[in-house]
Design an enzyme around this catalytic site. Structure first.
Site, PDB file in Angstrom:
ATOM      1  N   ASP A 198     -59.607  21.441  28.990  1.00 22.79           N
ATOM      2  CA  ASP A 198     -60.469  22.182  28.054  1.00 22.79           C
ATOM      3  C   ASP A 198     -61.847  22.497  28.640  1.00 22.79           C
ATOM      4  O   ASP A 198     -62.363  23.589  28.439  1.00 22.79           O
ATOM      5  CB  ASP A 198     -60.630  21.408  26.744  1.00 22.79           C
ATOM      6  CG  ASP A 198     -59.353  21.405  25.922  1.00 22.79           C
ATOM      7  OD1 ASP A 198     -58.443  22.206  26.238  1.00 22.79           O
ATOM      8  OD2 ASP A 198     -59.247  20.612  24.961  1.00 22.79           O
ATOM      9  N   SER A 247     -61.427  15.826  27.364  1.00 21.84           N
ATOM     10  CA  SER A 247     -62.577  16.511  27.960  1.00 21.84           C
ATOM     11  C   SER A 247     -63.383  17.318  26.957  1.00 21.84           C
ATOM     12  O   SER A 247     -64.440  17.853  27.299  1.00 21.84           O
ATOM     13  CB  SER A 247     -62.145  17.381  29.148  1.00 21.84           C
ATOM     14  OG  SER A 247     -61.568  18.582  28.710  1.00 21.84           O
ATOM     15  N   SER A 248     -62.909  17.395  25.709  1.00 21.91           N
ATOM     16  CA  SER A 248     -63.767  18.028  24.683  1.00 21.91           C
ATOM     17  C   SER A 248     -64.995  17.160  24.418  1.00 21.91           C
ATOM     18  O   SER A 248     -65.952  17.631  23.792  1.00 21.91           O
ATOM     19  CB  SER A 248     -63.017  18.255  23.378  1.00 21.91           C
ATOM     20  OG  SER A 248     -61.668  17.993  23.495  1.00 21.91           O
ATOM     21  N   THR A 273     -55.188  15.484  29.174  1.00 20.64           N
ATOM     22  CA  THR A 273     -53.763  15.441  28.826  1.00 20.64           C
ATOM     23  C   THR A 273     -52.918  14.768  29.904  1.00 20.64           C
ATOM     24  O   THR A 273     -51.958  14.059  29.609  1.00 20.64           O
ATOM     25  CB  THR A 273     -53.238  16.890  28.649  1.00 20.64           C
ATOM     26  OG1 THR A 273     -53.933  17.475  27.570  1.00 20.64           O
ATOM     27  CG2 THR A 273     -51.762  16.928  28.368  1.00 20.64           C
ATOM     28  N   GLN A 287     -69.519  39.408  27.949  1.00 24.89           N
ATOM     29  CA  GLN A 287     -68.352  38.822  27.261  1.00 24.89           C
ATOM     30  C   GLN A 287     -67.056  39.178  27.977  1.00 24.89           C
ATOM     31  O   GLN A 287     -66.017  38.579  27.716  1.00 24.89           O
ATOM     32  CB  GLN A 287     -68.258  39.376  25.834  1.00 24.89           C
ATOM     33  CG  GLN A 287     -69.396  38.988  24.955  1.00 24.89           C
ATOM     34  CD  GLN A 287     -69.299  39.595  23.557  1.00 24.89           C
ATOM     35  OE1 GLN A 287     -68.245  40.099  23.153  1.00 24.89           O
ATOM     36  NE2 GLN A 287     -70.381  39.527  22.818  1.00 24.89           N
ATOM     37  N   CYS A 288     -67.098  40.204  28.838  1.00 26.82           N
ATOM     38  CA  CYS A 288     -65.875  40.620  29.534  1.00 26.82           C
ATOM     39  C   CYS A 288     -65.453  39.534  30.520  1.00 26.82           C
ATOM     40  O   CYS A 288     -66.288  38.854  31.099  1.00 26.82           O
ATOM     41  CB  CYS A 288     -66.113  41.909  30.314  1.00 26.82           C
ATOM     42  SG  CYS A 288     -66.429  43.313  29.268  1.00 26.82           S
ATOM     43  N   THR A 334     -61.998  29.918  34.819  1.00 24.58           N
ATOM     44  CA  THR A 334     -62.053  29.913  33.358  1.00 24.58           C
ATOM     45  C   THR A 334     -60.693  29.469  32.845  1.00 24.58           C
ATOM     46  O   THR A 334     -59.668  29.895  33.394  1.00 24.58           O
ATOM     47  CB  THR A 334     -62.291  31.359  32.842  1.00 24.58           C
ATOM     48  OG1 THR A 334     -63.507  31.837  33.396  1.00 24.58           O
ATOM     49  CG2 THR A 334     -62.371  31.429  31.347  1.00 24.58           C
TER      50      THR A 334
HETATM   51  N1  ASP Z   1     -57.779  18.263  25.197  1.00 23.74           N
HETATM   52  C1  ASP Z   1     -57.358  18.019  26.550  1.00 23.74           C
HETATM   53  C2  ASP Z   1     -58.586  17.794  27.407  1.00 23.74           C
HETATM   54  O1  ASP Z   1     -59.225  18.729  27.792  1.00 23.74           O
HETATM   55  C3  ASP Z   1     -56.561  19.174  27.055  1.00 23.74           C
HETATM   56  C4  ASP Z   1     -56.029  19.015  28.453  1.00 23.74           C
HETATM   57  O2  ASP Z   1     -56.286  18.088  29.169  1.00 23.74           O
HETATM   58  O3  ASP Z   1     -55.274  19.897  28.856  1.00 23.74           O
HETATM   59  O4  ASP Z   1     -58.905  16.665  27.677  1.00 23.74           O
END
Ligand code: ASP
Length: 337
Positions: free
Chosen positions: A89, A57-58, A13, A272-273, A161
């Site tokens: 992400d 980054s997805s 982003t 999971q915690c 995280t």
């Molecule tokens: N979808 C974006 C990414 O991880 C979100 C971000 O950068 O905050 O590339």
């Protein structure tokens, strides 16, 4: 002589622009200098480069981790520190992966990004970039770690995280305190930072991604567990268990895990915690898993668990026993021994 930092832009982003329909797309590095002109004349030298493909980054994969690591390894002697601009992400995965890649790291690698693109008036990106650069170039204290800087906090990367898709305060590190906080001054908590290592830097980038994550939930069926464990060529599975590492005690569940363990699949128990640790055998609900050789990975994050499993499988493809032993000990401060 000025300290020098290499700024590596990977996407996210922070460098995105909106198209006519309002959708955000990654854009090129020079836009960043337009949005933060202060970068052109700060107290430290900044050089910059970008990955061949700038991504949301997805789309992150181990191949990109290799590319980032190779840039840092190639330029390691020329710079005092490195800042990686990255989407939020999967930033915690990349920070974890890079922490394992570099053994005997003696310089800071700081990942940062933003929740709003730099071009927007209220962007959190300017602050994040400038603080990350200051930390990576700091003369007063060398931080020999892969970290994430976000909204006033410097976290150990493999303890971090992403916790919010809304707030500027998007990251947290539940099982380890932040390494520094930025107010009027950046105050470092030296006693929490890893010591500068004595050995020479080594880099290993052979991630084996033949792994999976299975999150338990009440009502999970044998078919689902069986399907995941039957994935062809699966080498390792992270099981996201309840509480302090508990799982169903039903016979079918343990039978499925035991059969997989006998086929050589490494099974890792991660809670999971968000905070706290897996403690095998604390409850009867983890005793069978312990008996069949599921590894309790203590207070590791899911991001660090997945990347550590891939890393160790890549490093020791013919020694599963060694991989299992390393999973429950700290390699880079990712868990509490
Ligand atoms: N979808 C974006 C990414 O991880 C979100 C971000 O950068 O905050 O590339």
């Amino acid at each position: 002589m000025k300290n020098k930092v290499l700024l590596i832009y990977t996407g996210g982003t922070i460098g995105m622009v909106q198209d006519e329909s309002g959708v955000l797309h990654p854009f090129a590095l020079d836009r960043i200098y337009d949005a933060v002109p202060q970068l052109k004349n700060c107290a430290y030298g900044i050089d910059s480069c970008q990955l061949e493909n700038i991504i949301d980054s997805s789309n992150m994969t181990p191949a990109f981790w290799r590319d980032i690591a190779n840039i840092i390894a190639r330029e390691y002697d020329r710079y005092d520190g490195f800042v990686v601009l990255h989407g939020t992400d999967t930033m915690a995965y990349t920070a974890s992966a890079l922490s394992f890649v570099f053994k005997n790291l003696a310089k800071p690698i700081v990942l940062t990004g933003s929740q709003l693109p730099l071009g927007m008036l209220r962007s959190d990106g300017r602050e994040n970039i400038i603080c990350a650069l200051e930390i990576a170039s700091a003369r007063q204290l060398n931080i020999p770690e892969v970290c994430i800087f976000f909204e006033d906090h410097l976290y150990r990367g493999n303890r971090s995280t992403k916790v919010s898709a809304e707030n500027f305060d998007a990251f947290n590190s539940y099982n380890y305190p932040s390494l520094a906080t930025a107010g009027i001054n950046i105050s470092f908590k030296e006693h929490l930072i890893l010591p500068v290592p004595e050995g020479a830097l080594t880099i290993r980038t052979e991630f084996d991604n033949r792994v999976a994550v299975l999150k338990l939930f009440p009502g999970i069926t044998r078919e689902v567990v069986h399907a995941v464990l039957s994935t062809s060529d699966l080498q390792g599975l992270v099981i996201e268990t309840y509480g302090s590492g508990n799982a169903p005690t039903e016979k079918w569940f343990i039978d499925e895990l035991e059969a997989a363990a006998k086929r050589g699949i490494i099974l890792m128990n991660v809670t999971q915690c968000k905070a706290g640790a897996v403690k095998m055998r604390q409850y009867a609900a983890s005793c069978d898993m312990d008996r069949i050789g599921v590894v309790g990975a203590k207070d590791i994050t899911i991001e660090a668990a997945v990347t550590k499993l891939m890393y160790l499988l890549g490093c020791y493809p013919n020694d599963k026993q060694h991989v299992k032993e390393r999973l429950s000990v700290s390699l880079r401060g990712e868990l509490t021994d």
